[in-house]
Design a protein around this motif. Structure first.
Motif, PDB file in Angstrom:
ATOM      1  N   ALA A 281      40.916  17.471 -48.143  1.00  0.00           N
ATOM      2  CA  ALA A 281      41.118  16.306 -47.275  1.00  0.00           C
ATOM      3  C   ALA A 281      40.961  16.683 -45.808  1.00  0.00           C
ATOM      4  O   ALA A 281      40.372  15.927 -45.020  1.00  0.00           O
ATOM      5  CB  ALA A 281      42.498  15.707 -47.525  1.00  0.00           C
ATOM      6  N   PHE A 284      37.345  16.672 -44.683  1.00  0.00           N
ATOM      7  CA  PHE A 284      36.766  15.350 -44.469  1.00  0.00           C
ATOM      8  C   PHE A 284      37.397  14.641 -43.276  1.00  0.00           C
ATOM      9  O   PHE A 284      36.742  13.840 -42.612  1.00  0.00           O
ATOM     10  CB  PHE A 284      36.908  14.501 -45.729  1.00  0.00           C
ATOM     11  N   MET A 461      34.388  12.929 -53.372  1.00  0.00           N
ATOM     12  CA  MET A 461      34.951  12.245 -52.214  1.00  0.00           C
ATOM     13  C   MET A 461      33.855  11.525 -51.435  1.00  0.00           C
ATOM     14  O   MET A 461      34.039  10.386 -50.964  1.00  0.00           O
ATOM     15  CB  MET A 461      35.670  13.248 -51.319  1.00  0.00           C
ATOM     16  N   LEU A 465      33.765   7.551 -50.667  1.00  0.00           N
ATOM     17  CA  LEU A 465      33.714   7.074 -49.287  1.00  0.00           C
ATOM     18  C   LEU A 465      32.499   6.204 -49.032  1.00  0.00           C
ATOM     19  O   LEU A 465      32.435   5.496 -48.015  1.00  0.00           O
ATOM     20  CB  LEU A 465      33.708   8.262 -48.321  1.00  0.00           C
ATOM     21  N   ARG A 486      38.529   7.870 -42.533  1.00  0.00           N
ATOM     22  CA  ARG A 486      39.703   8.739 -42.605  1.00  0.00           C
ATOM     23  C   ARG A 486      40.884   8.098 -43.331  1.00  0.00           C
ATOM     24  O   ARG A 486      41.573   8.787 -44.094  1.00  0.00           O
ATOM     25  CB  ARG A 486      40.072   9.195 -41.192  1.00  0.00           C
ATOM     26  N   VAL A 489      40.178   8.657 -46.896  1.00  0.00           N
ATOM     27  CA  VAL A 489      40.390  10.052 -47.301  1.00  0.00           C
ATOM     28  C   VAL A 489      41.858  10.280 -47.643  1.00  0.00           C
ATOM     29  O   VAL A 489      42.195  10.903 -48.658  1.00  0.00           O
ATOM     30  CB  VAL A 489      39.934  11.018 -46.185  1.00  0.00           C
ATOM     31  N   THR A 493      43.244  11.084 -51.377  1.00  0.00           N
ATOM     32  CA  THR A 493      43.947  12.360 -51.550  1.00  0.00           C
ATOM     33  C   THR A 493      45.330  12.148 -52.149  1.00  0.00           C
ATOM     34  O   THR A 493      45.771  12.913 -53.021  1.00  0.00           O
ATOM     35  CB  THR A 493      44.063  13.091 -50.206  1.00  0.00           C
TER      36      THR A 493
END
Length: 758
Positions: A281, A284, A461, A465, A486, A489, A493
């Protein structure tokens, strides 16, 4: 020890900010304070877990260094801008009867908070009417601002695809025994002559990162199209989330099984997996460029070391020819003919299907692939060609490595070692590296394997996204902040962490869900390509892809029968997505969804004509029935009588035709008509109240005066009207139009007026 862990999150502010004024600053930075509080809770949990995992001699210096670095960074950030706690320097100047303020006003607090660096960074997203997902901004793609050479993007998708070498040979050995090389050959044939041609076609059909979902979306319409996509997104979430958790768990298993670390780390798999998820995480959150750079290094190192292990294995087989002859004897004794060998291999093929993962991600991240300078959004020819290079190269590399690894592991590793608890279970190539190349090389190989397995979640991921911002916000089925990277993310996570805890970081327990998610995506892609070819009249291509689709339907059916828990987990994801989507759609139903209103020349002329006679413009809302002069005469009399509208006031009829109520946002085009002496404006859109509100606001902007609209009350029950609004775009139009206008225009003096009578 636990208080020390807590302090590592919240003491940097105290170290740097001692002596500063906190009262006003805490109010200004409410989001920062909340984040700091959440960090304290997370730090307590993680720190408490680490106490039983990491020796104090290592943990205490690490936390001290973290504290020092955080304090320095906190100080640097507070100098850069208002994202950190500092004394407010705002004052109210230039207003009669005011004086410089010693404390920030509420307006000052809101302004500073809106300028917060953290909020700007955290919620940063492409501000365009309909962004095509995290990676896709057509203007950015055209100017090559966010693109990379195809081989670098291949490494990003390859961390998932290539990382299956870490466990695929062991899976093949357990499922097929001595037939593992032949069963792997079947897998390679399906890859090269089924999955690869299919996804090369998907790349041409969805070059903007939509993946195979958009192909199925285009084959249907209205609500069935949206429901199908939501269900498939459930399988996407299953496959990608489990990819993240399973890969991290497998990386933890490799770490724990290393002979130098087994004693210290055994039983700590959950904690190690959570730490790996947090590290992923962080990559990213830092930025996507870092993710690609890490992926390139990991793939090159891992494939290189794996090739060394495989080549060394073949050298040992050639040096001892009896190894190969013993294997062929074992196979021929168990099966009477080559056809029987191949048939038995076909039966175990579904168990090896995890070796097909990575294709869907390859087309989902297409907007990252650098194309030609002449590419256009309508025809990104270079991007499509280079994506096909990506898919083909990855498939060829993986095919060679799968065949080689299956052969050497089957010939050189005793069958008992593949069983649960055996040293080669889930780590066949690592076993060979330690056994024949020494623990030094084996440890280096373990590090590379752990790295690529950990980062295999990066491609998953990346897919999430792209898929979520591309579909759910556009459907109105996710908050608008879901367009930003974000926050997503963090959400993904947290979900991955919960899944890891639920499964106790057990790789085998997650394998069924992983296979189900991957195969569901590939099956839907095969069906989409088949139907597309048949609709275009390409009979031969349609028949070929129909056979491919049948193979995947068989594969996923066998997988679900053998591992039904995978389907159950997928259904849970689907149910959650449907529930959240419905709740979000209801919550956002009164947003102004119209992105642009365009008046054709006739409509422009009609409005100019009315504005000359009298302003503001007064509209009579009408649902067209017969469309003749009698209808408009009766409607005008009824509305004027019910609303006390003077007969001398010029009024324009405003009509909306619902096109597809399942759509959320749209562009509205307004046309004009004249029925007898009556002036009529007509518009189309997914929702009557939204289109009416948008047209009213557009007309008000033209003459700088709030326009007026007149309605009659609906005779339907409130519950029925609510459902009609949500699913048919109609319902109780007057109050809904007013609510949309209220939310869109905060100033009552500028807001169009809604009148209802009857």
């Amino acid at each position: 020890m636990v208080p020390l862990v807590v302090d590592t999150w919240c003491l940097p502010a105290a170290i740097h900010g001692t002596g500063r004024t906190y009262g006003a600053a805490l109010a200004v930075h409410r989001s920062f304070v909340i984040a700091m509080a959440l960090g304290s809770v997370a730090g307590t949990i993680v720190g408490g877990l680490l106490l039983n995992t990491v020796p104090s001699a290592v943990l205490i210096p690490f936390l001290a260094a973290l504290l020092l670095l955080a304090s320095v960074e906190f100080g640097n950030t507070s100098k850069r801008g208002p994202a950190c706690i500092h004394r407010s320097r705002l004052s109210v100047e230039g207003l009669p009867g005011t004086r410089p303020a010693t404390r920030p006003t509420l307006l000052d607090v809101m302004n500073v908070r809106d300028r917060s660096r953290f909020r700007t960074w955290f919620f940063q997203a492409e501000q365009q009417p309909d962004p095509g997902g995290f990676y896709e901004s057509e203007s950015a793609a055209t100017s090559h601002q966010h693109v990379k050479p195809w081989w670098k993007v291949m490494c990003l998708t390859g961390v998932d695809y290539f990382s299956t070498l870490g466990y695929q040979p062991g899976i093949a050995a357990l499922a097929a025994g001595a037939l593992a090389p032949v069963a792997t050959l079947v897998l390679v044939l399906v890859t090269l002559f089924g999955a690869l041609p299919m996804y090369r076609r998907v790349a041409a059909e969805s070059p903007h990162g939509d993946g195979s979902l958009s192909m199925l979306e285009r084959l249907l319409s209205y609500w069935p199209s949206k429901l199908l996509v939501l269900a498939l997104i459930g399988f996407v979430a299953t496959g990608f989330i489990i990819t993240i958790t399973l890969s991290a768990a497998d990386a933890s298993a490799h770490l724990v099984e290393n002979p130098f670390l087994t004693d210290a780390l055994h039983g700590r798999e959950v904690v190690i997996t959570l730490v790996l998820l947090a590290a992923l995480a962080a990559v990213f959150l830092k930025g996507f460029g870092e993710a690609i750079g890490i992926a390139v290094v990991l793939v090159v190192v891992y494939i290189g070391l794996s090739a060394v292990v495989v080549v060394d294995g073949f050298v040992r087989v050639l040096a001892n020819p009896s190894t190969f002859s013993d294997w062929t004897t074992l196979v021929t004794d168990a099966h009477s003919s080559p056809l029987a060998i191949f048939g038995a291999s076909l039966l175990v093929f579904p168990a090896l299907a995890l070796g097909l993962s990575g294709f869907e991600t390859g087309v989902v991240v297409m907007p990252l692939v650098k194309g030609d300078a002449t590419d256009t959004p309508a025809e990104p020819t270079g991007r499509i060609r280079n994506t096909r290079k990506l898919l083909t190269t990855a498939a060829l590399i993986m095919s060679v490595m799968l065949l080689g690894s299956a052969m050497v592991t089957t010939l050189l590793i005793p069958a008992a070692e593949f069983e649960p608890g055996g040293e080669a279970n889930g780590r066949a190539l690592a076993y060979l590296a330690h056994e024949f190349l020494g623990d030094g090389f084996g440890t280096v190989y373990d590090i590379a394997t752990i790295g690529i397995l950990w980062f295999a979640g990066a491609s998953a991921m990346a897919g999430l996204l792209n898929i979520v911002p591309r579909y759910l916000p556009r459907y109105g089925m996710a908050p608008d902040w879901a367009r930003a990277t974000r926050p997503l993310v963090v959400v993904f996570t947290v979900i991955a962490a919960l899944v890891t805890i639920a499964f106790r970081a057990d790789v085998d327990a997650q394998a069924g869900a992983y296979a189900t998610g991957v195969l569901a995506l590939m099956t839907s892609a095969a069906v989409a390509v088949t139907l597309t070819e048949w609709r275009r009249g390409h009979r031969k291509a349609g028949a070929f892809f129909g056979i491919v689709a049948a193979v995947f339907v068989y594969t996923i059916s066998v997988t679900i029968i053998d591992r039904p828990e995978g389907l159950l987990i997928a259904l849970v994801f689907i149910a959650l997505i449907l529930i959240l989507s419905v709740v979000s759609r209801i919550a956002r139903s009164t947003e102004l969804r119209v992105q642009q209103v365009t008046f054709d020349p006739a409509a422009e002329e009609l409005l100019d004509e009315v504005l000359v006679v009298n302003a503001p413009v007064r509209f009579i809302a009408n649902k067209v029935q017969a469309g003749d002069d009698v209808e408009y005469v009766e409607k005008s009399l009824d509305v004027r009588m019910d609303n006390h509208l003077d007969a001398a006031e010029t009024a324009v009829f405003l009509e909306v035709t619902v096109t597809d109520a399942s759509e959320f946002s749209t562009h509205v085009e307004v046309t004009a008509a004249r029925i007898g002496t009556h002036r009529v404006l007509r518009a189309t859109g997914p929702s009557v109240p939204n289109v009416l509100a948008a047209v009213l606001l557009a007309v008000s902007d033209r003459d700088d005066m709030p326009s007026h609209i007149y309605f009659e009350w609906s005779e339907r029950a409130p519950g029925q009207n609510a459902l009609r609004f949500l699913f048919a775009g109609e319902g109780d139009v007057p109050p809904l139009t007013h609510e949309i206008l209220r939310r869109a225009e905060s100033d009552p003096e500028k807001r169009p007026m809604v009148h209802v009578g009857g």
